[in-house]
Design an enzyme around this catalytic site. Sequence first.
Site, PDB file in Angstrom:
ATOM      1  N   ASP A 105       0.865  -1.186   0.000  1.00 31.66           N
ATOM      2  CA  ASP A 105       0.000   0.000   0.000  1.00 31.66           C
ATOM      3  C   ASP A 105       0.904   1.239   0.000  1.00 31.66           C
ATOM      4  OD1 ASP A 105      -1.933   1.914   0.514  1.00 31.66           O
ATOM      5  OD2 ASP A 105      -2.705   1.019   2.335  1.00 31.66           O
ATOM      6  N   THR A 109       5.779  -0.736   5.225  1.00 31.21           N
ATOM      7  CA  THR A 109       6.056  -2.045   5.816  1.00 31.21           C
ATOM      8  C   THR A 109       7.160  -2.753   5.036  1.00 31.21           C
ATOM      9  OG1 THR A 109       3.721  -2.196   6.382  1.00 31.21           O
ATOM     10  CG2 THR A 109       4.990  -4.225   6.538  1.00 31.21           C
ATOM     11  N   LEU A 110       7.040  -2.746   3.740  1.00 30.95           N
ATOM     12  CA  LEU A 110       8.019  -3.432   2.895  1.00 30.95           C
ATOM     13  C   LEU A 110       9.396  -2.782   3.010  1.00 30.95           C
ATOM     14  CD1 LEU A 110       8.601  -5.642   0.909  1.00 30.95           C
ATOM     15  CD2 LEU A 110       7.820  -4.152  -0.938  1.00 30.95           C
TER      16      LEU A 110
HETATM   17  P1  IMP Z   1       1.833  -0.457   3.829  1.00 32.54           P
HETATM   18  O1  IMP Z   1       2.914  -0.402   4.870  1.00 32.54           O
HETATM   19  O2  IMP Z   1       1.023   0.805   3.801  1.00 32.54           O
HETATM   20  O3  IMP Z   1       2.332  -0.835   2.448  1.00 32.54           O
HETATM   21  O4  IMP Z   1       0.793  -1.530   4.273  1.00 32.54           O
HETATM   22  C1  IMP Z   1       1.099  -2.856   4.320  1.00 32.54           C
HETATM   23  C2  IMP Z   1       0.132  -3.621   5.177  1.00 32.54           C
HETATM   24  O5  IMP Z   1      -1.059  -2.900   5.480  1.00 32.54           O
HETATM   25  C3  IMP Z   1      -0.317  -4.840   4.423  1.00 32.54           C
HETATM   26  O6  IMP Z   1       0.578  -5.922   4.609  1.00 32.54           O
HETATM   27  C4  IMP Z   1      -1.696  -5.095   4.985  1.00 32.54           C
HETATM   28  O7  IMP Z   1      -1.613  -5.874   6.153  1.00 32.54           O
HETATM   29  C5  IMP Z   1      -2.205  -3.718   5.332  1.00 32.54           C
HETATM   30  N1  IMP Z   1      -3.059  -3.161   4.248  1.00 32.54           N
HETATM   31  C6  IMP Z   1      -2.750  -2.228   3.345  1.00 32.54           C
HETATM   32  N2  IMP Z   1      -3.775  -1.973   2.519  1.00 32.54           N
HETATM   33  C7  IMP Z   1      -4.778  -2.795   2.907  1.00 32.54           C
HETATM   34  C8  IMP Z   1      -6.117  -3.029   2.416  1.00 32.54           C
HETATM   35  O8  IMP Z   1      -6.609  -2.429   1.444  1.00 32.54           O
HETATM   36  N3  IMP Z   1      -6.831  -3.972   3.079  1.00 32.54           N
HETATM   37  C9  IMP Z   1      -6.353  -4.672   4.152  1.00 32.54           C
HETATM   38  N4  IMP Z   1      -5.108  -4.474   4.632  1.00 32.54           N
HETATM   39  C10 IMP Z   1      -4.328  -3.553   4.010  1.00 32.54           C
END
Ligand code: IMP
Length: 179
Positions: A105, A109-110
């Site tokens: 997203d 996290t990555l």
């Molecule tokens: P990021 O750090 O914003 O890339 O988010 C990563 C984590 O957020 C993912 O591994 C999911 O657990 C959670 N996440 C992000 N977008 C969604 C969504 O649309 N639905 C459910 N979980 C999400």
Amino acid sequence: MQIKIDDKTFEPYLLKSKIEARVAAIGQQIKIDYKDKQPVFLGVLSGSFFFMADLLKQTALDVEISFVKLASYEGVRSSGKMELQLSIHTDLKNRDVIIVEDIVDTGHTLKCLLDLIYQEKPASVRVCSLLYKPAACQVQFDELHYIGFEIPNEFVLGYGLDYNDKGRNLRDIYRLASI
Ligand code: IMP
């Protein structure tokens, strides 16, 4: 058919058959790309467990499997806060690592996970994410090699993805309903 989880209504978005076909295609590609290698599949919990299981059934490689847990999400918005709840137990030195994510997203996290993994001096790192929201992602990743579906910046659940820890066991992927 729409479903209601807590205060939100969701509608079907990516159906099981479409997900299965895409996961099979990615699995076959990994099988070719990692022929004669013994990669470590590193699943990011909890969202990747469905995807990880289905993907590994396709690859039929001599693999090692490990999981890591990083929390960054509260409700339907990424909080940006990162917490390592389950650390990496496999020795990744000189290993070919494939990170298996449910969704990228914002990319926070990555990015955090990649920083940790590179400290372990792996031979190579690639990321395999079922879903990717390019419009939401704030980080450029060279490692993001396998992507199931690029989706708009909408909240989705099902096939491992949750809303308030619910909906992970849905076989299809749903998105927030427009009404
Ligand atoms: P990021 O750090 O914003 O890339 O988010 C990563 C984590 O957020 C993912 O591994 C999911 O657990 C959670 N996440 C992000 N977008 C969604 C969504 O649309 N639905 C459910 N979980 C999400």
